[in-house]
Design an enzyme around this catalytic site. Structure first.
Site, mmCIF file in Angstrom:
data_model
loop_
_atom_site.group_PDB
_atom_site.id
_atom_site.type_symbol
_atom_site.label_atom_id
_atom_site.label_comp_id
_atom_site.label_asym_id
_atom_site.label_seq_id
_atom_site.Cartn_x
_atom_site.Cartn_y
_atom_site.Cartn_z
ATOM 1 N N ASP A 7 -3.406 4.341 -2.159
ATOM 2 C CA ASP A 7 -4.389 4.816 -1.176
ATOM 3 C C ASP A 7 -4.405 6.345 -1.169
ATOM 4 O O ASP A 7 -3.831 6.964 -0.286
ATOM 5 C CB ASP A 7 -3.967 4.245 0.190
ATOM 6 N N LEU A 8 -5.062 6.937 -2.177
ATOM 7 C CA LEU A 8 -5.072 8.406 -2.283
ATOM 8 C C LEU A 8 -6.430 9.012 -1.960
ATOM 9 O O LEU A 8 -6.565 10.238 -1.933
ATOM 10 C CB LEU A 8 -4.603 8.845 -3.681
ATOM 11 N N LYS A 9 -7.437 8.189 -1.765
ATOM 12 C CA LYS A 9 -8.772 8.623 -1.293
ATOM 13 C C LYS A 9 -9.288 9.862 -2.027
ATOM 14 O O LYS A 9 -9.498 10.923 -1.412
ATOM 15 C CB LYS A 9 -8.729 8.901 0.214
ATOM 16 N N LEU A 10 -9.529 9.727 -3.317
ATOM 17 C CA LEU A 10 -9.973 10.884 -4.102
ATOM 18 C C LEU A 10 -11.368 11.355 -3.684
ATOM 19 O O LEU A 10 -12.232 10.547 -3.324
ATOM 20 C CB LEU A 10 -9.966 10.534 -5.594
ATOM 21 N N ASP A 29 -13.666 14.756 -5.195
ATOM 22 C CA ASP A 29 -13.748 16.038 -5.908
ATOM 23 C C ASP A 29 -14.967 15.968 -6.813
ATOM 24 O O ASP A 29 -15.742 15.011 -6.725
ATOM 25 C CB ASP A 29 -12.439 16.275 -6.708
ATOM 26 N N LYS A 68 0.845 -1.200 0.000
ATOM 27 C CA LYS A 68 0.000 0.000 0.000
ATOM 28 C C LYS A 68 0.878 1.248 0.000
ATOM 29 O O LYS A 68 1.726 1.407 0.878
ATOM 30 C CB LYS A 68 -0.918 0.040 1.222
ATOM 31 N N THR A 73 -12.321 6.100 10.091
ATOM 32 C CA THR A 73 -12.423 5.598 11.468
ATOM 33 C C THR A 73 -12.056 6.680 12.491
ATOM 34 O O THR A 73 -12.335 6.531 13.670
ATOM 35 C CB THR A 73 -11.548 4.349 11.677
ATOM 36 N N PRO A 114 -17.202 15.088 -10.031
ATOM 37 C CA PRO A 114 -17.090 13.864 -10.841
ATOM 38 C C PRO A 114 -16.118 13.974 -12.011
ATOM 39 O O PRO A 114 -15.300 13.069 -12.236
ATOM 40 C CB PRO A 114 -18.532 13.635 -11.327
ATOM 41 N N THR A 141 -13.448 15.835 -12.437
ATOM 42 C CA THR A 141 -12.047 15.869 -11.996
ATOM 43 C C THR A 141 -11.595 14.485 -11.537
ATOM 44 O O THR A 141 -10.485 14.040 -11.852
ATOM 45 C CB THR A 141 -11.890 16.899 -10.848
ATOM 46 N N ARG A 187 2.517 -1.085 10.875
ATOM 47 C CA ARG A 187 3.580 -1.193 11.877
ATOM 48 C C ARG A 187 3.858 -2.594 12.427
ATOM 49 O O ARG A 187 5.027 -2.899 12.709
ATOM 50 C CB ARG A 187 3.320 -0.190 13.001
HETATM 51 O O1 C5P Z 1 0.506 0.692 11.161
HETATM 52 P P1 C5P Z 1 -0.904 0.260 11.006
HETATM 53 O O2 C5P Z 1 -1.091 -1.247 10.884
HETATM 54 O O3 C5P Z 1 -1.832 0.874 12.024
HETATM 55 O O4 C5P Z 1 -1.292 0.852 9.570
HETATM 56 C C1 C5P Z 1 -2.598 0.794 9.061
HETATM 57 C C2 C5P Z 1 -2.652 1.483 7.740
HETATM 58 O O5 C5P Z 1 -4.024 1.540 7.312
HETATM 59 C C3 C5P Z 1 -2.159 2.930 7.746
HETATM 60 O O6 C5P Z 1 -1.605 3.207 6.470
HETATM 61 C C4 C5P Z 1 -3.417 3.728 7.971
HETATM 62 O O7 C5P Z 1 -3.350 5.015 7.448
HETATM 63 C C5 C5P Z 1 -4.436 2.890 7.198
HETATM 64 N N1 C5P Z 1 -5.814 3.051 7.609
HETATM 65 C C6 C5P Z 1 -6.245 2.814 8.920
HETATM 66 N N2 C5P Z 1 -7.564 2.975 9.248
HETATM 67 C C7 C5P Z 1 -8.447 3.368 8.305
HETATM 68 C C8 C5P Z 1 -8.053 3.592 7.004
HETATM 69 C C9 C5P Z 1 -6.698 3.437 6.680
HETATM 70 O O8 C5P Z 1 -5.455 2.443 9.763
HETATM 71 N N3 C5P Z 1 -9.726 3.475 8.635
#
Ligand code: C5P
Length: 232
Positions: free
Chosen positions: A59-62, A64, A32, A119, A66, A68, A211
């Site tokens: 994972d750029l979450k667009l 804007d 990702k 979240t 439609p 664009t 992580r």
């Molecule tokens: O390090 P960790 O396992 O917490 O990373 C989770 C990844 O998923 C990160 O890139 C975080 O930005 C992404 N993410 C998240 N919760 C979301 C959406 C994306 O943790 N609701």
């Protein structure tokens, strides 16, 4: 595509990312790439990681208008990513336009999934800041249903929501779930977590793990452990 573990490469530079990926000499993880790395290094980092044999979730979450989003998705499609995303809050029409932009002349396209409510948004901030007064669970499921209606392939959601999304949108509708931690690992800043084995049981299609793998003493072993718990 079957079940897979997606490794969140939340690094700030090309060098740190490639040093990390160099350790994976066997199975090449699905990677990702988020805003931090993409904005730091540009599209070339996507091409470079792809050329090394990794699948890519961009994972750029667009979000804007439609037109664009349609044009931007067409650019991302040319980058040959495997999975990308947008905010369902951009409306059904925006999601339909995104799919149009993503679809190549030969009819192929990357998978497209939607973020429902982040979240980090809770009931209180949704009500006070966004003036949405429905229960957040209902909003999340409604946005997932909108994504399905627009023709998208799935949603990003918490592992705790994956079962309900499948009930409402069907088993084929993909659930991509972050917030995964090993039973004996650090939870960090994630609030609602699940182990890879639990995420499998509940029916997640892909887990996104950052992580627990990137900060592990032995990242390859941590990745293989995720694969063993989630996929095998
Ligand atoms: O390090 P960790 O396992 O917490 O990373 C989770 C990844 O998923 C990160 O890139 C975080 O930005 C992404 N993410 C998240 N919760 C979301 C959406 C994306 O943790 N609701």
């Amino acid at each position: 595509m079957g079940k897979d573990v997606i490794v969140a490469c939340d690094f700030a530079s090309r060098e740190a990312t490639l040093n990390f990926l160099d350790q994976f000499t066997g199975r090449k993880p699905f990677v990702k790439i988020g805003m931090e790395l993409f904005y730091a290094e540009g599209p070339s980092i996507v091409r470079e990681i792809k050329a090394r044999g990794h699948k890519i979730f961009l994972d750029l979450k667009l979000h804007d208008i439609p037109n664009t989003v349609k044009k931007a998705m067409s650019v991302l499609s040319n980058l040959d990513v495997d999975l990308c995303n947008l905010h369902a809050g951009g409306t059904v029409r925006m999601m339909e336009a995104a799919l149009e932009g993503l679809t190549r002349e030969d009819g192929t396209r990357p998978l497209l999934i939607a973020v429902t409510q982040l979240t980090s948004t809770d009931q209180e901030s949704m009500e006070n800041d966004l003036l949405i007064h429905e229960p957040i669970d209902k909003v999340v499921m409604h946005y997932a249903a909108n994504a399905k209606k627009a023709g998208l392939d799935g949603v990003v959601c918490s592992p705790l929501e994956a079962g309900k999304v499948h009930d409402i949108c069907g088993k084929e509708f993909l659930t991509v779930t972050p917030g995964v931690r090993f039973a004996d690992g650090d939870v960090g800043d994630q609030k609602r977590v699940m182990t890879p084995a639990e995420a499998k049981k509940i029916g997640s299609d892909y887990i996104v793990v950052g992580r627990p793998i990137t900060a592990a003493e032995d990242p390859v072993a941590a990745y293989e452990r995720c694969i063993a718990e989630f996929c095998d």
